[in-house]
Scaffold this motif. Structure first.
Motif, PDB file in Angstrom:
ATOM      1  N   LEU A  42      63.349   0.451  18.297  1.00 34.51           N
ATOM      2  CA  LEU A  42      64.650   0.865  17.775  1.00 34.51           C
ATOM      3  C   LEU A  42      64.532   2.323  17.349  1.00 34.51           C
ATOM      4  CD1 LEU A  42      67.560   0.152  16.920  1.00 34.51           C
ATOM      5  CD2 LEU A  42      66.624  -0.484  14.674  1.00 34.51           C
ATOM      6  N   GLY A  43      65.282   3.212  18.054  1.00 34.35           N
ATOM      7  CA  GLY A  43      65.111   4.630  17.789  1.00 34.35           C
ATOM      8  C   GLY A  43      66.209   5.237  16.948  1.00 34.35           C
ATOM      9  N   GLY A  44      67.451   4.699  17.082  1.00 27.40           N
ATOM     10  CA  GLY A  44      68.521   5.326  16.326  1.00 27.40           C
ATOM     11  C   GLY A  44      69.871   4.689  16.557  1.00 27.40           C
ATOM     12  N   PHE A  45      70.861   5.277  15.881  1.00 24.75           N
ATOM     13  CA  PHE A  45      72.210   4.733  15.901  1.00 24.75           C
ATOM     14  C   PHE A  45      73.257   5.799  16.106  1.00 24.75           C
ATOM     15  CE2 PHE A  45      71.998   0.349  14.723  1.00 24.75           C
ATOM     16  CZ  PHE A  45      70.697   0.234  14.244  1.00 24.75           C
ATOM     17  N   HIS A  46      74.322   5.410  16.723  1.00 20.59           N
ATOM     18  CA  HIS A  46      75.582   6.143  16.684  1.00 20.59           C
ATOM     19  C   HIS A  46      76.554   5.219  15.985  1.00 20.59           C
ATOM     20  CE1 HIS A  46      74.865   9.131  20.272  1.00 20.59           C
ATOM     21  NE2 HIS A  46      74.158   9.416  19.209  1.00 20.59           N
ATOM     22  N   PHE A  47      76.897   5.580  14.753  1.00 17.82           N
ATOM     23  CA  PHE A  47      77.799   4.754  13.957  1.00 17.82           C
ATOM     24  C   PHE A  47      79.253   5.111  14.275  1.00 17.82           C
ATOM     25  CE2 PHE A  47      74.498   2.796  11.865  1.00 17.82           C
ATOM     26  CZ  PHE A  47      73.874   3.479  10.842  1.00 17.82           C
ATOM     27  N   ASN A  48      80.074   4.089  14.449  1.00 19.96           N
ATOM     28  CA  ASN A  48      81.525   4.231  14.605  1.00 19.96           C
ATOM     29  C   ASN A  48      82.095   2.820  14.522  1.00 19.96           C
ATOM     30  OD1 ASN A  48      81.136   2.993  17.223  1.00 19.96           O
ATOM     31  ND2 ASN A  48      80.461   5.021  17.923  1.00 19.96           N
ATOM     32  N   ASP A  49      83.348   2.642  14.825  1.00 18.04           N
ATOM     33  CA  ASP A  49      83.914   1.300  14.869  1.00 18.04           C
ATOM     34  C   ASP A  49      84.902   1.217  16.023  1.00 18.04           C
ATOM     35  OD1 ASP A  49      84.682  -1.008  12.133  1.00 18.04           O
ATOM     36  OD2 ASP A  49      84.332  -1.356  14.265  1.00 18.04           O
ATOM     37  N   SER A  50      85.217  -0.004  16.414  1.00 21.47           N
ATOM     38  CA  SER A  50      86.129  -0.158  17.546  1.00 21.47           C
ATOM     39  C   SER A  50      86.817  -1.507  17.487  1.00 21.47           C
ATOM     40  CB  SER A  50      85.376  -0.012  18.868  1.00 21.47           C
ATOM     41  OG  SER A  50      84.171  -0.714  18.821  1.00 21.47           O
ATOM     42  N   LYS A  51      88.023  -1.555  18.063  1.00 22.74           N
ATOM     43  CA  LYS A  51      88.811  -2.793  18.116  1.00 22.74           C
ATOM     44  C   LYS A  51      88.744  -3.399  19.509  1.00 22.74           C
ATOM     45  CE  LYS A  51      92.417  -5.353  16.460  1.00 22.74           C
ATOM     46  NZ  LYS A  51      92.046  -6.394  15.484  1.00 22.74           N
ATOM     47  N   TYR A  52      88.660  -2.576  20.495  1.00 28.89           N
ATOM     48  CA  TYR A  52      88.742  -3.047  21.897  1.00 28.89           C
ATOM     49  C   TYR A  52      87.534  -2.587  22.710  1.00 28.89           C
ATOM     50  CZ  TYR A  52      93.492  -3.720  20.285  1.00 28.89           C
ATOM     51  OH  TYR A  52      94.577  -4.099  19.544  1.00 28.89           O
ATOM     52  N   GLY A  53      87.405  -1.267  22.928  1.00 35.38           N
ATOM     53  CA  GLY A  53      86.335  -0.723  23.775  1.00 35.38           C
ATOM     54  C   GLY A  53      85.529   0.280  22.976  1.00 35.38           C
ATOM     55  N   ASP A  54      85.096   1.353  23.645  1.00 36.96           N
ATOM     56  CA  ASP A  54      84.355   2.417  22.956  1.00 36.96           C
ATOM     57  C   ASP A  54      85.367   3.347  22.293  1.00 36.96           C
ATOM     58  OD1 ASP A  54      82.183   5.163  23.929  1.00 36.96           O
ATOM     59  OD2 ASP A  54      82.358   4.042  22.049  1.00 36.96           O
ATOM     60  N   ASP A  55      86.010   2.843  21.241  1.00 41.60           N
ATOM     61  CA  ASP A  55      87.164   3.530  20.639  1.00 41.60           C
ATOM     62  C   ASP A  55      86.747   4.676  19.737  1.00 41.60           C
ATOM     63  OD1 ASP A  55      88.617   0.229  20.037  1.00 41.60           O
ATOM     64  OD2 ASP A  55      88.323   1.359  21.889  1.00 41.60           O
ATOM     65  N   ASP A  56      85.475   4.745  19.346  1.00 41.11           N
ATOM     66  CA  ASP A  56      84.975   5.841  18.503  1.00 41.11           C
ATOM     67  C   ASP A  56      85.811   6.051  17.247  1.00 41.11           C
ATOM     68  OD1 ASP A  56      83.727   7.930  21.238  1.00 41.11           O
ATOM     69  OD2 ASP A  56      82.765   6.398  19.987  1.00 41.11           O
ATOM     70  N   LEU A  57      86.187   4.956  16.603  1.00 41.33           N
ATOM     71  CA  LEU A  57      86.994   5.040  15.380  1.00 41.33           C
ATOM     72  C   LEU A  57      86.089   5.165  14.151  1.00 41.33           C
ATOM     73  CD1 LEU A  57      89.615   2.270  16.253  1.00 41.33           C
ATOM     74  CD2 LEU A  57      89.871   4.769  16.452  1.00 41.33           C
ATOM     75  N   THR A  58      86.718   5.386  12.994  1.00 40.80           N
ATOM     76  CA  THR A  58      85.978   5.616  11.754  1.00 40.80           C
ATOM     77  C   THR A  58      85.069   4.441  11.418  1.00 40.80           C
ATOM     78  OG1 THR A  58      88.077   6.586  11.040  1.00 40.80           O
ATOM     79  CG2 THR A  58      86.293   6.442   9.396  1.00 40.80           C
ATOM     80  N   ILE A 102      76.547   9.756  13.286  1.00 43.09           N
ATOM     81  CA  ILE A 102      77.918   9.314  13.500  1.00 43.09           C
ATOM     82  C   ILE A 102      78.307   9.800  14.897  1.00 43.09           C
ATOM     83  CG2 ILE A 102      80.331   9.672  12.792  1.00 43.09           C
ATOM     84  CD1 ILE A 102      79.212  10.100   9.911  1.00 43.09           C
ATOM     85  N   ASP A 103      78.958   8.946  15.659  1.00 48.75           N
ATOM     86  CA  ASP A 103      79.493   9.368  16.958  1.00 48.75           C
ATOM     87  C   ASP A 103      80.934   8.885  17.002  1.00 48.75           C
ATOM     88  OD1 ASP A 103      78.667   8.776  20.495  1.00 48.75           O
ATOM     89  OD2 ASP A 103      80.166  10.022  19.495  1.00 48.75           O
ATOM     90  N   ALA A 104      81.844   9.780  16.742  1.00 44.55           N
ATOM     91  CA  ALA A 104      83.252   9.391  16.672  1.00 44.55           C
ATOM     92  C   ALA A 104      84.099  10.449  17.358  1.00 44.55           C
ATOM     93  CB  ALA A 104      83.663   9.229  15.209  1.00 44.55           C
ATOM     94  N   SER A 105      85.351  10.114  17.569  1.00 44.21           N
ATOM     95  CA  SER A 105      86.280  11.065  18.178  1.00 44.21           C
ATOM     96  C   SER A 105      87.588  10.974  17.416  1.00 44.21           C
ATOM     97  CB  SER A 105      86.501  10.684  19.648  1.00 44.21           C
ATOM     98  OG  SER A 105      87.486  11.526  20.195  1.00 44.21           O
ATOM     99  N   HIS A 106      88.069  12.087  16.973  1.00 43.96           N
ATOM    100  CA  HIS A 106      89.195  12.072  16.033  1.00 43.96           C
ATOM    101  C   HIS A 106      90.465  12.559  16.700  1.00 43.96           C
ATOM    102  CE1 HIS A 106      85.361  12.990  13.805  1.00 43.96           C
ATOM    103  NE2 HIS A 106      85.619  11.744  13.544  1.00 43.96           N
ATOM    104  N   ASN A 107      91.361  11.641  17.034  1.00 45.10           N
ATOM    105  CA  ASN A 107      92.596  12.022  17.741  1.00 45.10           C
ATOM    106  C   ASN A 107      93.730  12.331  16.788  1.00 45.10           C
ATOM    107  OD1 ASN A 107      90.966  11.365  19.843  1.00 45.10           O
ATOM    108  ND2 ASN A 107      91.886   9.350  20.188  1.00 45.10           N
TER     109      ASN A 107
END
Ligand code: LRH
Ligand code: MN
Length: 430
Positions: free
Chosen positions: A281-297, A328-333
């Protein structure tokens, strides 16, 4: 020069919060002490923790349907680091930045390193990019990654992709980074388009070749994802594929878990447990999603799942967060990117404090007694406990903000960046 947020400006802005904070903190410490909780140990672990900020998420992200810039977005990697320094000043927990090349392509790495050091920001895992054709990564168009990079049937394309990844490592060495994350968009859209095994073997061999190029103190991370932009198959589609690739590449190759890279209803906390058990286990990209790779908070859709993921990390770390890479790996629309990163970091801090409250001996007893109801009580007692005063105190002890988002707004940082950079500036990234 972008406006700077300092401990002094935060203390001034939060003068009115001190009394309430001390009252709430005292009440929380008293309540938790009754249950035998060492609240100082929790405050220390939270203040020790840091999660890297992604350079590609300090601007507004977009989707294929549109992008709505917010104004005052960073125009250079230096300005991205200024924004991450402002974020870190408020949270006390974003001490590193993860760059993405060529979205970040500094002309003078030494100057960038100096600029970042002056802002108190270090460089975390670097990210390569062979999912877009860019002159910097395709040898001025000599090749295309349309049909993949490491998986491509064309040896020239694979060679170029390796050269790009080596160049990212070389840049990282100049910046003081010690890791590279390799996420590949490689896959297929149509049944029969490629031979799964030969595709996988090409990727595995390229990753092994890249592993041989790693400086002695470096690690590399394989990041799995089931789909997008490939919509029939992805070569590194799941944790099993990622583990096979890492094991084939070499001892310093590990797996990175992006929380959004799982099919609906996947048990991500079990994936974390499995990978931790293998030592890969090397690391994480933290985000959240409802459906797919939504990159939400982080924690904005399924905070309990995130709580269970952090609990698995504490299990792997013997009661403390294991020394893997947290990003953190997110995208802010829609939100101000910095406000989203503040809320994401706060959620990570709150969830860590909740998970640290879990009486792991009690939980183990309930598990050994086949008593699922009691086990649930142990988890819920921690998850339902209001730890926000402890988290605010952990930030205060780091010279950061008790209430980072209201304080960010009160300090007028966004307005200052719009004034300095213009309301039309757009950052490179997603
Ligand atoms: C792919 C991904 C990967 C990055 C990109 C910005 O979806 O999660 O980690 O390279 O987002
Ligand atoms: Mn990711």
């Amino acid at each position: 020069m972008t406006m700077q947020i300092t401990t002094e400006s935060i203390v001034d802005a939060e003068a009115g919060l001190v009394a309430a904070h001390e009252r709430d903190l005292g009440a929380a410490q008293e309540r938790l002490a009754r249950d035998g909780v060492d609240t100082d140990a929790i405050i220390d672990e939270v203040s020790r923790f840091s999660v890297a900020a992604p350079s590609w998420a300090v601007g507004t992200g977009g989707t294929r349907f549109g992008r709505f810039p917010i104004g005052g977005e960073p125009r250079t990697t230096e300005e991205k680091i200024d924004d991450i320094a402002a974020l870190n000043a408020l949270t006390g927990a974003n001490r590193t930045v993860s760059l993405h090349v060529p979205w970040d392509d500094p002309a003078d790495p030494a100057a960038l390193r100096k600029h970042a050091a002056a802002a108190g920001i270090a460089f975390d895992a670097m990210n390569s990019n062979t999912f877009q054709d860019n002159p910097a990564t395709t040898g001025d168009g000599a090749v295309s990654y349309k049909f993949g990079s490491f998986a491509n049937v064309d040896a020239d394309v694979r060679k170029r992709a390796l050269e790009h990844n080596r160049a990212v490592i070389e840049l990282g060495v100049q910046l003081g980074a010690t890791a590279i994350t390799v996420w590949l968009a490689d896959g297929t859209n149509h049944p029969g388009q490629a031979n799964f095994r030969r595709q996988f073997e090409r990727v595995a061999d390229c990753l092994r070749e890249l592993h041989e190029a790693l400086p002695d103190d470096w690690e590399m991370y394989t990041e799995h994802k089931p789909y997008e932009p490939a919509f029939y198959s992805s070569v590194n589609s799941d944790w099993g594929s990622s583990l096979l690739l890492a094991q084939h590449a070499g001892p310093r190759a590990k797996c990175l878990v992006d929380l959004g890279h799982h099919l609906p209803n996947a048990n991500i906390e079990q994936v974390v447990s499995r990978l931790a058990m293998t030592g890969r286990l090397g690391g994480f990209h933290f985000n959240d999603s409802k459906y797919g790779d939504d990159d939400l908070t982080v924690g904005s859709i399924d905070p309990y799942q995130f709580f269970l993921v952090v609990l698995e990390l504490l299990d792997a770390g013997g009661g403390a967060m294991p020394p893997v890479r947290y990003m953190i790996d997110a995208s802010h629309n829609l939100k101000d990117p910095l406000e989203d990163l503040i809320q994401a970091t706060d959620q990570v801090q709150v969830t860590l404090a909740q998970a640290l409250l879990v009486d792991r001996d009690d939980l183990a007893d309930a598990q050994d007694a086949n008593d699922p109801a009691r086990a649930a009580e142990v988890l819920q007692a921690a998850y339902r406990s209001d730890v926000r005063p402890l988290v605010a105190e952990a930030r205060r002890r780091n010279g950061a903000a008790r209430a980072p988002l209201p304080t960010y707004r009160r300090l007028g940082y966004r307005a200052a960046t719009v004034a300095a950079r213009g309301d039309g500036s757009v950052a490179t990234g997603l």
